[in-house]
Scaffold this active site. Sequence first.
Site, PDB file in Angstrom:
ATOM      1  N   GLY A 175      -0.485  15.531  56.206  1.00 19.32           N
ATOM      2  CA  GLY A 175       0.617  15.994  55.227  1.00 19.32           C
ATOM      3  C   GLY A 175       1.510  14.970  55.580  1.00 19.32           C
ATOM      4  CG  PHE A 176       2.849  10.730  56.995  1.00 18.66           C
ATOM      5  CD1 PHE A 176       3.546  11.734  57.785  1.00 18.66           C
ATOM      6  CD2 PHE A 176       3.575   9.607  56.835  1.00 18.66           C
ATOM      7  CE1 PHE A 176       4.757  10.742  59.169  1.00 18.66           C
ATOM      8  CE2 PHE A 176       4.606   8.751  57.431  1.00 18.66           C
ATOM      9  CZ  PHE A 176       4.823   8.876  58.819  1.00 18.66           C
ATOM     10  N   GLY A 177       4.091  14.107  53.795  1.00 20.79           N
ATOM     11  CA  GLY A 177       5.667  13.390  52.906  1.00 20.79           C
ATOM     12  C   GLY A 177       6.914  13.876  54.100  1.00 20.79           C
ATOM     13  N   GLY A 178       7.820  15.209  52.584  1.00 20.06           N
ATOM     14  CA  GLY A 178       9.640  14.597  53.269  1.00 20.06           C
ATOM     15  C   GLY A 178       9.168  15.810  54.679  1.00 20.06           C
ATOM     16  CE  LYS A 204       8.148  27.114  49.902  1.00 22.31           C
ATOM     17  NZ  LYS A 204       9.073  25.830  49.933  1.00 22.31           N
ATOM     18  CB  THR A 243       9.440  21.410  48.891  1.00 21.46           C
ATOM     19  OG1 THR A 243       8.861  21.127  50.193  1.00 21.46           O
ATOM     20  CG2 THR A 243      10.508  23.298  49.218  1.00 21.46           C
ATOM     21  CD  GLU A 246       4.171  24.608  47.590  1.00 25.26           C
ATOM     22  OE1 GLU A 246       4.473  26.032  48.520  1.00 25.26           O
ATOM     23  OE2 GLU A 246       3.107  23.725  48.341  1.00 25.26           O
ATOM     24  CG  HIS A 286       8.280  31.170  43.971  1.00 23.95           C
ATOM     25  ND1 HIS A 286       8.295  32.363  44.210  1.00 23.95           N
ATOM     26  CD2 HIS A 286       7.837  29.933  44.669  1.00 23.95           C
ATOM     27  CE1 HIS A 286       6.865  32.001  45.420  1.00 23.95           C
ATOM     28  NE2 HIS A 286       7.216  30.606  45.856  1.00 23.95           N
TER      29      HIS A 286
HETATM   30  P1  NAD Z   1       5.303  16.486  50.214  1.00 23.35           P
HETATM   31  O1  NAD Z   1       5.398  16.165  48.717  1.00 23.35           O
HETATM   32  O2  NAD Z   1       6.755  15.500  50.432  1.00 23.35           O
HETATM   33  O3  NAD Z   1       3.844  15.344  51.000  1.00 23.35           O
HETATM   34  C1  NAD Z   1       3.446  16.111  50.778  1.00 23.35           C
HETATM   35  C2  NAD Z   1       2.106  15.410  51.588  1.00 23.35           C
HETATM   36  O4  NAD Z   1       0.699  15.701  51.789  1.00 23.35           O
HETATM   37  C3  NAD Z   1       2.050  13.265  51.004  1.00 23.35           C
HETATM   38  O5  NAD Z   1       1.910  12.995  52.507  1.00 23.35           O
HETATM   39  C4  NAD Z   1       0.166  13.596  50.042  1.00 23.35           C
HETATM   40  O6  NAD Z   1      -0.471  12.857  50.840  1.00 23.35           O
HETATM   41  C5  NAD Z   1      -0.297  14.608  51.972  1.00 23.35           C
HETATM   42  N1  NAD Z   1      -1.700  15.968  50.981  1.00 23.35           N
HETATM   43  C6  NAD Z   1      -1.433  16.095  49.712  1.00 23.35           C
HETATM   44  N2  NAD Z   1      -2.451  16.481  49.458  1.00 23.35           N
HETATM   45  C7  NAD Z   1      -3.961  16.174  50.361  1.00 23.35           C
HETATM   46  C8  NAD Z   1      -5.090  16.184  50.826  1.00 23.35           C
HETATM   47  N3  NAD Z   1      -5.682  16.643  50.650  1.00 23.35           N
HETATM   48  N4  NAD Z   1      -5.387  15.502  52.292  1.00 23.35           N
HETATM   49  C9  NAD Z   1      -4.432  14.457  52.754  1.00 23.35           C
HETATM   50  N5  NAD Z   1      -3.280  15.076  52.697  1.00 23.35           N
HETATM   51  C10 NAD Z   1      -2.964  15.403  51.456  1.00 23.35           C
HETATM   52  O7  NAD Z   1       4.880  17.793  50.610  1.00 23.35           O
HETATM   53  P2  NAD Z   1       6.593  18.509  51.661  1.00 23.35           P
HETATM   54  O8  NAD Z   1       8.099  18.777  50.047  1.00 23.35           O
HETATM   55  O9  NAD Z   1       7.251  18.403  52.578  1.00 23.35           O
HETATM   56  O10 NAD Z   1       5.681  20.731  51.724  1.00 23.35           O
HETATM   57  C11 NAD Z   1       4.292  20.494  52.366  1.00 23.35           C
HETATM   58  C12 NAD Z   1       4.825  22.313  52.699  1.00 23.35           C
HETATM   59  O11 NAD Z   1       5.766  22.587  52.898  1.00 23.35           O
HETATM   60  C13 NAD Z   1       5.176  22.779  51.044  1.00 23.35           C
HETATM   61  O12 NAD Z   1       3.782  23.715  50.403  1.00 23.35           O
HETATM   62  C14 NAD Z   1       6.354  23.300  51.263  1.00 23.35           C
HETATM   63  O13 NAD Z   1       6.276  25.009  50.278  1.00 23.35           O
HETATM   64  C15 NAD Z   1       5.744  23.732  52.569  1.00 23.35           C
HETATM   65  N6  NAD Z   1       7.304  24.331  53.483  1.00 23.35           N
HETATM   66  C16 NAD Z   1       7.954  25.203  54.024  1.00 23.35           C
HETATM   67  C17 NAD Z   1       8.849  25.820  53.789  1.00 23.35           C
HETATM   68  C18 NAD Z   1       9.146  27.062  55.062  1.00 23.35           C
HETATM   69  O14 NAD Z   1      10.506  27.182  55.123  1.00 23.35           O
HETATM   70  N7  NAD Z   1       8.402  28.219  55.467  1.00 23.35           N
HETATM   71  C19 NAD Z   1      10.155  24.889  53.335  1.00 23.35           C
HETATM   72  C20 NAD Z   1       9.997  23.730  53.365  1.00 23.35           C
HETATM   73  C21 NAD Z   1       8.981  23.408  52.710  1.00 23.35           C
END
Ligand code: NAD
Length: 333
Positions: A16-19, A126, A193, A196, A200
């Site tokens: 996963g290479f988003g945020g 989460k 994020t 998700e 809620h």
């Molecule tokens: P994002 O949408 O910015 O990025 C998601 C990444 O996953 C993208 O690079 C996408 O290309 C990749 N991806 C999606 N499906 C894929 C697949 N099948 N195979 C390979 N890569 C895939 O996501 P984000 O905002 O960075 O959030 C990531 C997770 O972190 C979320 O589930 C979020 O709820 C969780 N999060 C947890 C907390 C915490 O405190 N526990 C806080 C923030 C976010």
Amino acid sequence: MIIEKTTSPIKVGVLGFGGLGQAAAKVLAPKAEMKLVVVADHQGYVYDSAGLNIDAAISIYRDRHSVGYLAQNGTLSSNSIQDVIKNAAVDGYFLALPNLPNTFMADVAKQFIQSGWQGVLVDALKRTSAVEQLLELQSDLQQAGITYLTGCGATPGLLTAAAAVAAQSYAEIHSVKITFGVGIANWEAYRATIREDIAHMPGYNVETARAMTDQEVAMLLDKTDGIISLENMEHADDIMLELAGICSRDRVTVGGVVDTRNPKKPLSTNVKITGRTFEGKISTHTFTLGDETSMAANVCGPAFGYLKAGMALNCRGITGLFTAAEIMPQFVK
Ligand code: NAD
């Protein structure tokens, strides 16, 4: 084998290479004890056993939405997770993946189990129901030789672990109340994020939020001035504190405010742990995160701290599922 793992940098992958994935790469860049060797997104991956060029990965992702386009070592793939598991030599992964649908992370864990790969997995899941699915994989993970640490972000994660430590002053825990404030400059930087979080909101669930187009998300955020206010969320801090023997899950509440248009936090993230001491006094410990710390800092730092702790367990042959409330994270240098 054990000696090699403790003396050479831990080879890390980020799926996963988003945020969060990109922030994780930046967190790792100056570290000597960990080396980022592979990252994957939904269209491809880049692998270099000598260590990745993080700036190049981030800029190609920004321009073309996949690291698979990188001329050096990039590979386009519609099955990037499976390909990475097969092709990359990695000690531990941070799963910075969206949990959409709500079964996605458990499905990824199953892929690792079935592949025969051994090592450490860390997620920032989460939802309580998502952690419950992983609990069902406990013995499979153990037998596969995988040490899986779940709920290792900020909440659940850092704040849950802080609650477990703070609880030690008390003979009985009455309540654990987590209130988070998140400020981000634009929602597109953290699409999963925010989706998700929308799931809620009253009238939404994981499936409806997942099905929303980016335009629909933007329209919803226009109506709320970019603010998402949440209370009584289904958050795994509750099951994690219950499993750690701190208190029953009904004593744990989580809520917060997300501002998707301003990097300044709308409120200070904190956890309040109320209990009764052995002398019969009722008191509250409060642990408040510094307002300058971003969501990314408070998720990615702990995630790698837990990955390092997981490596220590794995090297001693301790495998299976653990939560951020039962293991102390280690500091990655
Ligand atoms: P994002 O949408 O910015 O990025 C998601 C990444 O996953 C993208 O690079 C996408 O290309 C990749 N991806 C999606 N499906 C894929 C697949 N099948 N195979 C390979 N890569 C895939 O996501 P984000 O905002 O960075 O959030 C990531 C997770 O972190 C979320 O589930 C979020 O709820 C969780 N999060 C947890 C907390 C915490 O405190 N526990 C806080 C923030 C976010």
